[in-house]
Each structure stands twice: as structure tokens, then as C-alpha cells.
Scaffold this motif. Structure first.
Motif, PDB file in Angstrom:
ATOM      1  N   ARG A  20       0.856  -1.200   0.000  1.00 19.22           N
ATOM      2  CA  ARG A  20       0.000   0.000   0.000  1.00 19.22           C
ATOM      3  C   ARG A  20       0.884   1.238   0.000  1.00 19.22           C
ATOM      4  NH1 ARG A  20      -3.730   3.089  -0.894  1.00 19.22           N
ATOM      5  NH2 ARG A  20      -5.708   3.285   0.240  1.00 19.22           N
ATOM      6  N   LYS A  22       0.611   5.574  -0.101  1.00 16.17           N
ATOM      7  CA  LYS A  22      -0.278   6.725  -0.018  1.00 16.17           C
ATOM      8  C   LYS A  22       0.533   7.959   0.346  1.00 16.17           C
ATOM      9  CE  LYS A  22      -4.834   7.979   1.809  1.00 16.17           C
ATOM     10  NZ  LYS A  22      -5.944   7.578   2.706  1.00 16.17           N
ATOM     11  N   GLY A  45      -5.660   7.266  -6.581  1.00 17.08           N
ATOM     12  CA  GLY A  45      -5.142   8.629  -6.605  1.00 17.08           C
ATOM     13  C   GLY A  45      -5.018   9.175  -8.011  1.00 17.08           C
ATOM     14  N   ASP A  83      -1.102  12.985  -6.258  1.00 19.03           N
ATOM     15  CA  ASP A  83      -0.607  12.245  -5.097  1.00 19.03           C
ATOM     16  C   ASP A  83      -0.851  10.751  -5.270  1.00 19.03           C
ATOM     17  OD1 ASP A  83       0.189  14.568  -3.950  1.00 19.03           O
ATOM     18  OD2 ASP A  83      -1.425  14.668  -2.453  1.00 19.03           O
ATOM     19  N   ASN A  85      -1.887   7.057  -4.292  1.00 17.11           N
ATOM     20  CA  ASN A  85      -2.837   6.377  -3.421  1.00 17.11           C
ATOM     21  C   ASN A  85      -3.214   5.083  -4.117  1.00 17.11           C
ATOM     22  OD1 ASN A  85      -4.757   5.549  -1.619  1.00 17.11           O
ATOM     23  ND2 ASN A  85      -6.154   7.274  -1.929  1.00 17.11           N
ATOM     24  N   TYR A 130     -11.526   0.954  -1.004  1.00 12.25           N
ATOM     25  CA  TYR A 130     -11.691   2.397  -0.794  1.00 12.25           C
ATOM     26  C   TYR A 130     -12.579   2.688   0.415  1.00 12.25           C
ATOM     27  CZ  TYR A 130     -12.468   7.323  -1.873  1.00 12.25           C
ATOM     28  OH  TYR A 130     -12.521   8.700  -1.805  1.00 12.25           O
TER      29      TYR A 130
END
Length: 281
Positions: A20, A22, A45, A83, A85, A130
Motif C-alpha cells: 500500500r 499513499k 489517486g 498524489d 494512493n 476504498y
């Protein structure tokens, strides 16, 4: 933020980890160097721009919701358009063939939109991950969905597992001839099985693995003897080493170190991070 998760058996036989990411990245653009792992990425993202042929900068693609990155023998140029994600699946060599019904050779040097392969999987994974805030539970959701996709492909691994074991030992005399002879199959059959299940020939995979041994051998805090590194990692000479390094990275070994120092300073991370070469905007 990068967090990894080791899946449970039997998924663990075929998948190295779930991960993951982020947050903001150090730089929006980077080179991703070849590895022995296919990656399936589910994105929440900003979109990602990717060039699988760096010599043709106009041939780029925009990756949006989910995509799979096949094995490749030259670097990818990628740019995050927002960004980061995302959640990802890193397959072990040959692991993808336990989930997909087509030859892994079809993914070589390609990035494919996963909605063309697993549209319902992508939709369910994106919605459920999500909505779940707990990262560990996100991994468990993805693990459960992958388990539904797992196929009974045990027979497909009878040849490649012992061959991979010998390749990973990476002795100086390891060749496709010696491997095929030791496990009792023809070279042609061994190449066919590697293309089907891994996506690269044994020789290409050995080159990639040896290249990563080199990256993890480099200690930028000390004076680097490239000849010593070349010989330690079973290259015939420095000329062959330089040729391989340029083919994989598009730069010389010293340029590789300099590019990473611009972002990370003197402490260049090992392991996961050696495959990333950040580029200035």
C-alpha cells in the motif's frame, strides 16, 4: 508511506507481497528498473503516465484505475499526475500463471489495463478497499478476492520451480544448458515453460536477477570498484557489465548513483528502493 503485507497460504505460494502506498512522492518522475516481479496495481489517486519504450517518448499511456505491469528488460519511465494512493500485488516469478488463463509472455514489456482482464475484480476491489479505512483489512479484502481467482495449476510448476531454484543460486557456471540437463528436459521445452509461466526466457531472467544483485552490492558511502562488482556478480568483464547496466537503466553506473543522490543524499536505500531512480521535474 509504503506498507507491505505477506499473504497467507496458499496465496503466499504465488504472491510475494501485497503493498500500500499513499501520499506525496519525492519526485513526480522516475525510472522503474527491471525486476523479476509482475505487479498488479489498483489506483485511487492521480493518474500515472508511463512509457514502456523510453526511446520513443511520444508513445506513452495513461494508467487510471488498475493495471498490470509485465516483466521487462529495460527501464520504464513513469510520472505521477497527482498524489499516490494505490494498493498493489507483487507476484513471485511464475506466480501470475496461477491466476491467469493466458501465457505470461503476452505481458512482456507491457502495461495492460486490468479492466480488460478482470473487470469485475477491479470494480469490487476498488469499491471495497476504498470504503475500508483500516489498512490491514484492506489487505485481507484483496487477499480474499485473489483467493477466488486462484486456479489449480500445480502441474504448470513442476518444471519451473526446480529451474528457478537453480537460477536463484546464481552460480558462475549456471546456464540454460546445465539447468535443462539437470532437471531432465530439453532447452526448447524449458524456454517454452518459462515464457508461458514467467514471461521471460531463463537467460533473460538470469540477467535481471544478476542486475539486481549488482544494485544491492553497491555501497555508495565507499569508493566503488565497478570491476570488482562486475566480477563478484559473475560478469565476464567490465565491458559486459557496463553494457548490461546501460541496457537496463539507460545510464552508466556512476550516473545511476548520481541521480539517486540528488534526491536521497549519501544514504541510498537498498532492497525495495534500488529499482527506483527519481528524476528531477
Amino acid at each position: 508511506m509504503f506498507i507491505s503485507y505477506t499473504p497467507k497460504y496458499p496465496i503466499s505460494l504465488y504472491i510475494d507481497c501485497l503493498w500500500r502506498v499513499k501520499g506525496q512522492t519525492a519526485t513526480g518522475k522516475e525510472k522503474i528498473l527491471p525486476t523479476e516481479h509482475m505487479e498488479l496495481i489498483i489506483n485511487f489517486g492521480g493518474f500515472h503516465k508511463a512509457m514502456v519504450e523510453p526511446s520513443k517518448p511520444m508513445n506513452f499511456q495513461i494508467n487510471k484505475e488498475a493495471w498490470i505491469v509485465g516483466l521487462h528488460t529495460q527501464h520504464l519511465l513513469v510520472e505521477s499526475l497527482g498524489d499516490s494512493n494505490m494498493i498493489g500485488i507483487r507476484f513471485k516469478p511464475g506466480g501470475g500463471s496461477a491466476f491467469f488463463n493466458f501465457s505470461m509472455k503476452e505481458l512482456e514489456s507491457k502495461i495492460i489495463d486490468m479492466s480488460l482482464i478482470w473487470s469485475s475484480f477491479v470494480k469490487e476491489a476498488r469499491e471495497r478497499v476504498y470504503e475500508e479505512e483500516d489498512i490491514n483489512k484492506q489487505f485481507i479484502i484483496l487477499e480474499e478476492l485473489l483467493l477466488k481467482k486462484l486456479k489449480d495449476n500445480e502441474d504448470r510448476f513442476k518444471i519451473i520451480v526446480p529451474a528457478l531454484y537453480k537460477i536463484n543460486k546464481m552460480q558462475i557456471d549456471t546456464t540454460i544448458q546445465s539447468i535443462s540437463k539437470e532437471i531432465g528436459v530439453s532447452q526448447k521445452h524449458l524456454i517454452q515453460k518459462f515464457n508461458e509461466n514467467i514471461g521471460l526466457t531463463p537467460n533473460k531472467l538470469m540477467r535481471v536477477l544478476r542486475f539486481h544483485q549488482v544494485l544491492n552490492t553497491i555501497d555508495p558511502s565507499k569508493d566503488v570498484s565497478w570491476l570488482e562488482i562486475a566480477l563478484t556478480n559473475h560478469y565476464y568483464d567490465q565491458a559486459h557489465f557496463n553494457k548490461d547496466f546501460l541496457a537496463f537503466t539507460g545510464m552508466s553506473p556512476t550516473e545511476y548513483i548520481s541521480s539517486r543522490k540528488e534526491i536521497y543524499g549519501e544514504q541510498l536505500q537498498k532492497g525495495e528502493d534500488v529499482k527506483f531512480v527519481p528524476l528531477n521535474r
